[in-house]
Design a protein around this motif. Sequence first.
Motif: not given
Lengths: 443, 443
Positions: A77-81, A88
Amino acid sequence: MLKNMPRTLIEQTINQIGQKVQVAGWINSKRDHGQMVFIDLRDKSGILQIVAGKNQAQDLREEDVVCVQGQIKNRPPQMENPDIQTGKIELEAEKITVLSKAATLPFALKDVPSLSLPVLLDFRPLTLRSERVKAILTIQEVVIDSFRQTMKRLGFFEFQAPAIVPTATEGGAEVFKIDYYGHNAYLAQSPQMYKQIMVGAFERVFTVTKAYRAEPSYTTRHLSEYVSLDAEMGFIDSWEDLMAVCEIVIRDMWSALEQKCPKELSLFGVTLPILSNNPLPKIKMRQAQEIIFQRTGRDNRNEPDLTPEDEKEICLWSKENYHSDIIFITHYPRSKRPFYTQEDPSDPQYTLSFDILCAGLEITTGGQRINDYQRLLQNIKEWGNTPNDFRFYLQAFQYGMPPEGGFAFGAERLVKQILQLENLREANAFPRDMGRIDNRLNG
Amino acid sequence: MLKNMPRTLIEQTINQIGQKVQVAGWINSKRDHGQMVFIDLRDKSGILQIVAGKNQAQDLREEDVVCVQGQIKNRPPQMENPDIQTGKIELEAEKITVLSKAATLPFALKDVPSLSLPVLLDFRPLTLRSERVKAILTIQEVVIDSFRQTMKRLGFFEFQAPAIVPTATEGGAEVFKIDYYGHNAYLAQSPQMYKQIMVGAFERVFTVTKAYRAEPSYTTRHLSEYVSLDAEMGFIDSWEDLMAVCEIVIRDMWSALEQKCPKELSLFGVTLPILSNNPLPKIKMRQAQEIIFQRTGRDNRNEPDLTPEDEKEICLWSKENYHSDIIFITHYPRSKRPFYTQEDPSDPQYTLSFDILCAGLEITTGGQRINDYQRLLQNIKEWGNTPNDFRFYLQAFQYGMPPEGGFAFGAERLVKQILQLENLREANAFPRDMGRIDNRLNG
């Protein structure tokens, strides 16, 4: 490359979470994180993050073409753009196959918007791949397609106008000369004569064609070869029918752009030039000059045409007074229009002709034509031309031609105004001008 | 003319029995029956019989453009004409207004099919109005439109290829030279280089464009300016993908013609060239020559290409053996294909290229391209060209290009074969050849 499984387009990968896929495209960028390497892979449909091991990716660089097999997974989740459609997900690479290696780039594609025009065009095969240039050409495609769809809906027949023409006598802009089997021939300045001839057979016709202008000047508004969206319409009641059709063309085009190109418009941070909800404003050229004089003190009231500054000013006036970036200017003087333009019966020094200005630039010229053979013949002489040079064209009128008229939109000018480009050259995939055919002439 | 009531198109009049209408068009023919005159009025949608009084019609002649107001009535049953759509009705003229007078015709439009080609083309603005010529151009419109629709459906991006090019070095046919601001430039022989460049940005592209060939010969199969339907496709698995797309293009086109042009096809008394229900046949050029040798004794087995007679013969063979007028011929020799053509890895003297023959005439050429920069560079040299002349084009390959290939259909050749025209010139609205630009050159 893809024998063992079908290729998945990147935009489809968001529906394939958990599945094994094969994608292919260009390496848009690569970020090294020790043992892990993140690659943004670009195909025509979008960008996808590939996660690869260091060993898999060590020789890869920007613009290499690769094919990647692996599994589509959700990103942490913290890496979604949120900025990209596939933000996602990511693809965990199992196998990367290089289809084509790229040389070291002279600049990064993301820097294309800041390149100077000569560099942008000298490296066109590369800069075409940038989001900016692809967006411009996508807008062009939609503009042309929308014109075609509207014309067909209104019963216009599409024909193919010739580019090689026998005489350089339509007047106006200069023409390119061709060595034609030892004879002189020329590149058509417009399909004008041919579309009029076609009216005699099909009544309503259009053509998407090239027009050639050998204007020996550098401006931001001219090309030596451009795409002309030309239509001609027989059995008109009056020249107002022509303006009505132009208005439909524009409204349809704006709808098509809104529907199909929100991404491209937002990339340029623009909204479409404003179209009044009321019929588009129409004023005579002389009135426009009077208004400009009142507003600016610039006295061009006796000039035969609007200057580029006048065109900008009257569009501002239109926006302020009619909430429309687009305005018809009518009744250009007879002396400034070609020999085939119909005079205004109530004021024969002026013509039943019009331009359309869009946010300060002429995008369309049109008008009613003379359909009387004798009158046309007389005008050809009066304009200093030789009737024999026009005998092919004149045939159409000699044997019965209904009241008719037409118009032409400049495709690149439309694109320029829609995206607020500074220079028309940006609106053509391979622009030609005095100093340029691809990367030639000056070189 | 039409201010007081709207114009009704002739095809709509069959739904207007008993009503007052206004129609407009050309006088196709006039038959005098004493106090009564029968006029066949022609507009773009059809022909309508007008019944007029002698006084109303006495000055009218063929090709005059008129507007007629009156009532639509049923014809007396014995006067019905089953050959035209409006054969059960007629218009009783109340008012006839002449919009444009025609000079005496040099021939009747119904005699157009028997005119010699030079007369047909010298009087093109007039002969365009004949049923025959309109049908040919309608078929052309459908052929081009169908190509475009198929390409779009398959995800190809439409772009506008330039006509003015900097070098005359693609080889093959001769080129037209242009005086370009004091430099030499040329008319494009094809959009080949540009469509390949575009693949680097859009993956799958097509263009409907002009191609120019300065071939100093009169044949029934060549034009100096023709319409080329060009496509190029990246990320192919193999060159067979290209043939598969070509087959879809043709099948779609045939469906479109059957649906939209039954009238035009029946006017020419033709049925469409036969398409096998199975995949279209494919044979190697050498096999074709062997078959021709077996069938005719004509030994062209060492020739680098099929002759026009060979093309006819192998199409007969295809029809007899595969029930198909259309056949792929593959594996042309390397020496007969351009430098960018991919060699067959299993037999490098031959290429992964093909032609499509339709009822005896080549209508398409295609193949896989070399996408490796170094290999392309080497071939450019081997073909005797200067790499610097191709530096713009080469950029696309220098910076990563997927496996790709493409094809081009000749629009006029398709129309010629569909309607079984004797001469390609008939399939172009305004054909250009060594001796003709409209009615110029010899004159």
